[in-house]
Write an enzyme that holds these catalytic residues in place. Structure first.
Site, PDB file in Angstrom:
ATOM      1  N   SER A 195       0.833  -1.189   0.000  1.00  0.00           N
ATOM      2  CA  SER A 195       0.000   0.000   0.000  1.00  0.00           C
ATOM      3  C   SER A 195       0.879   1.255   0.000  1.00  0.00           C
ATOM      4  O   SER A 195       1.616   1.483  -0.953  1.00  0.00           O
ATOM      5  CB  SER A 195      -0.967  -0.060   1.183  1.00  0.00           C
ATOM      6  OG  SER A 195      -1.969   0.906   1.072  1.00  0.00           O
ATOM      7  N   ASP A 213     -10.062  -4.987  -4.467  1.00  0.00           N
ATOM      8  CA  ASP A 213      -9.466  -4.106  -3.466  1.00  0.00           C
ATOM      9  C   ASP A 213     -10.468  -3.000  -3.131  1.00  0.00           C
ATOM     10  O   ASP A 213     -10.870  -2.246  -4.011  1.00  0.00           O
ATOM     11  CB  ASP A 213      -8.159  -3.503  -4.011  1.00  0.00           C
ATOM     12  CG  ASP A 213      -7.343  -2.806  -2.944  1.00  0.00           C
ATOM     13  OD1 ASP A 213      -7.916  -2.087  -2.102  1.00  0.00           O
ATOM     14  OD2 ASP A 213      -6.110  -2.969  -2.965  1.00  0.00           O
ATOM     15  N   HIS A 223      -7.340  -5.801  -0.138  1.00  0.00           N
ATOM     16  CA  HIS A 223      -6.180  -4.905  -0.045  1.00  0.00           C
ATOM     17  C   HIS A 223      -4.965  -5.637   0.538  1.00  0.00           C
ATOM     18  O   HIS A 223      -4.016  -5.022   0.962  1.00  0.00           O
ATOM     19  CB  HIS A 223      -6.537  -3.676   0.796  1.00  0.00           C
ATOM     20  CG  HIS A 223      -5.584  -2.545   0.663  1.00  0.00           C
ATOM     21  ND1 HIS A 223      -5.328  -1.917  -0.537  1.00  0.00           N
ATOM     22  CD2 HIS A 223      -4.800  -1.925   1.583  1.00  0.00           C
ATOM     23  CE1 HIS A 223      -4.440  -0.951  -0.345  1.00  0.00           C
ATOM     24  NE2 HIS A 223      -4.094  -0.938   0.921  1.00  0.00           N
TER      25      HIS A 223
END
Length: 186
Positions: A76, A139, A166
């Site tokens: 991320s 996601d 995610h």
């Protein structure tokens, strides 16, 4: 040049990377140490809730000593930091988990500073020989088109899923260990 060290860069919100509630990071660290036999660093990042580029990039350079023999695994915000780092610094490679190219309208992401300028894709490619990306079409935080844009622009070895979200909340991540075991033995 051979890889001598792996650095795991967590996503935002993970103030204590050693606890299982902070995703798969400690598990992957342990597995990579055992299977690949390299030093694998997993450190608490400065400013873990916003992940400001102005703090993370110097920390990566000065404290984690990321260099041309370092493989960066970023999740991320950590993936975004790995990409920005590779724009101006030679690294062995980057492994991007749930990467993106815009702040997605999120104020915290905007404040991080990573999205205030265009991406320098060719610099990243020339500074990171090994490029792998993991993304999932379901996601909830990122658009699939952004994940695919990173994969396409960086010409990554890509692992595409439809059911991993995610890549958060999992305490293991066998696929990344398997992919790196193969890639680093080439």
């Amino acid at each position: 040049m051979a890889c001598e060290k792996i650095v795991i860069l967590p996503g935002n919100g993970c103030a204590n990377v050693d606890v299982k509630s902070c995703n798969w990071y400690p598990w992957v660290q342990n597995q990579l140490k055992q299977t690949i036999g390299l030093e694998v660093l997993l450190e608490n990042m400065p400013d873990p809730d916003v992940g400001r580029e102005s703090l993370w990039i110097p920390f990566m350079k000065d404290k984690l000593h990321c260099d041309e023999k370092t493989l960066l695994i970023g999740h991320s915000t950590g993936a975004v930091a790995a990409m920005r780092y590779a724009e101006n610094n030679k690294v062995f490679g980057i492994v991007l988990v749930a990467p993106c190219v815009t702040d997605g309208g999120d104020e915290t992401e905007r404040l991080s500073g990573y999205f205030s300028r265009p991406w320098e894709w060719e610099k990243i490619i020339s500074n990171a020989e090994l490029r792998i990306a993991f993304g999932s079409s379901n996601d909830p935080l990122l658009s699939w088109s952004e994940i695919e844009e990173v994969m396409d622009k960086l010409k990554t070895d890509s692992y595409k899923y439809t059911d991993r979200g995610h890549f958060s909340g999992d305490s293991t991540f066998k696929e990344i260990v398997d992919a790196l075991t193969v890639a680093l033995k080439k």
